[in-house]
Design an enzyme around this catalytic site. Sequence first.
Site, PDB file in Angstrom:
ATOM      1  N   TYR A   1      12.605  -5.319   8.980  1.00 24.71           N
ATOM      2  CA  TYR A   1      13.896  -6.019   9.018  1.00 24.71           C
ATOM      3  C   TYR A   1      14.241  -6.493  10.428  1.00 24.71           C
ATOM      4  CZ  TYR A   1      15.587  -4.765   4.302  1.00 24.71           C
ATOM      5  OH  TYR A   1      15.777  -4.651   2.952  1.00 24.71           O
TER       6      TYR A   1
ATOM      7  N   LYS B   1       2.791   3.783   3.683  1.00 28.75           N
ATOM      8  CA  LYS B   1       1.571   3.106   3.221  1.00 28.75           C
ATOM      9  C   LYS B   1       0.501   3.367   4.277  1.00 28.75           C
ATOM     10  CE  LYS B   1      -0.624   0.434   0.254  1.00 28.75           C
ATOM     11  NZ  LYS B   1      -0.884   0.817  -1.164  1.00 28.75           N
TER      12      LYS B   1
ATOM     13  N   ASP C   1       3.319   2.925  -3.367  1.00 27.42           N
ATOM     14  CA  ASP C   1       3.031   2.522  -4.753  1.00 27.42           C
ATOM     15  C   ASP C   1       3.109   3.724  -5.687  1.00 27.42           C
ATOM     16  OD1 ASP C   1       0.788   3.450  -3.396  1.00 27.42           O
ATOM     17  OD2 ASP C   1      -0.595   1.954  -4.214  1.00 27.42           O
TER      18      ASP C   1
ATOM     19  N   ASP D   1      14.743   0.449   0.855  1.00 32.91           N
ATOM     20  CA  ASP D   1      15.532  -0.557   0.141  1.00 32.91           C
ATOM     21  C   ASP D   1      15.058  -0.657  -1.301  1.00 32.91           C
ATOM     22  OD1 ASP D   1      17.295  -2.824  -0.199  1.00 32.91           O
ATOM     23  OD2 ASP D   1      15.520  -4.111  -0.075  1.00 32.91           O
TER      24      ASP D   1
ATOM     25  N   ASP E   1      16.980   0.876  -4.986  1.00 33.65           N
ATOM     26  CA  ASP E   1      17.321   0.087  -6.172  1.00 33.65           C
ATOM     27  C   ASP E   1      16.666   0.695  -7.413  1.00 33.65           C
ATOM     28  OD1 ASP E   1      18.775  -1.964  -4.777  1.00 33.65           O
ATOM     29  OD2 ASP E   1      18.028  -3.428  -6.241  1.00 33.65           O
TER      30      ASP E   1
END
Length: 346
Positions: free
Chosen positions: A138, A182, A215, A239, A243
């Site tokens: 970001y 990751k 993942d 983020d 959600d």
Amino acid sequence: MSVEILVLEGDGISDEIMAPTIKVLGAVAGDLDYHYLPFGGKSIDLYDNPLTPHTLGACRRASAVLLAAVGGPKWDSTDPSAPRPEQGLLDLRKELGLFANLRPAKPFPALYDASPIKQERLEGTDLLVVRELTGGIYFGKRGIDPVTGKTIDTCEYSPEEVERIAHVAFKAARTKVTSVDKANVMDTSKLWRRIVTEVQAESYPNMPLEHLLIDNATQRLGFVPSDFDVILADNLFGDILSDEAAMVAGSIGMLPSASLGEAGTPGVFEPVHGSAPDIAGMGVANPLAMFLSGAMMLRHGLGRSDEATAVETAVEQALNDGLRTADLGGSDSTADATKAVLNNIK
Ligand code: IPM
Ligand code: MG
């Protein structure tokens, strides 16, 4: 001493969920003073700037900042130089140093049937996403090569940035920290994993730590949500996962958040959901995530846990009594939801 709350007036459904939130807060805490300033798209329309220096200064001086949401089709543009409401939000987080974003997701039993996840898998779920909020992709270098059109976004983290958010996660944990990265691909993730491991070994040796790849974490959150306690993630992964946690709560309209910095800085309290331009002005938005964000403000921003619990209990009781807004499969309006919650505040 008066407690000054700065309310940032945002876009879409913002006004229609903020006004009832002030009423609900007023029912448990009568001594809060509210000031209002435009933010996001509203502020772009007035000043061509989503976060003016005046508004930022007022945020810095406030005891806490309350915000609903920003953004909408009116300000959507693929022109990278056009002002965007979301940039105001990112600048606000960065300028106030709000590196720690707390996003709890605990399904209310009354809403088990609103979740696509089977009840037996939901039972016992009580998780907290701790999202790093002022670093990562970001805020890394970005740009467009004017000749080739090649465009970059860069993910950057310093060891110190990872370390301070790791402490937040371990302090909040009750049974386990699940750190998400990751690390099989990205160097920032390898750093993330190494620092989180060191923080645990040095300061929280008795708190279990597991590492999951993003993942795999995304998949497990849908299948075995009750297996999580604290999920620690960088800005982008946090983020996305927060959600996804809406599946647990039955609707994204149920999820609150707190964005916190170093002690003494005002926090920003806002729901996880967006400005919902498609239903703006219709009076049907679910205000509960906003109410619960107000509760997080009382608890984390003002240190007033009893009042926070009073709001949370009233929300739960209203749901037990059958309150269901459209996002939860019902037909109750924003006003109905407000009345139901207010009726349950003793
Ligand atoms: C959130 C939102 C923001 C984010 C957007 C509006 C920039 O999705 O708070 O989760 O990505 O942080
Ligand atoms: Mg988001």
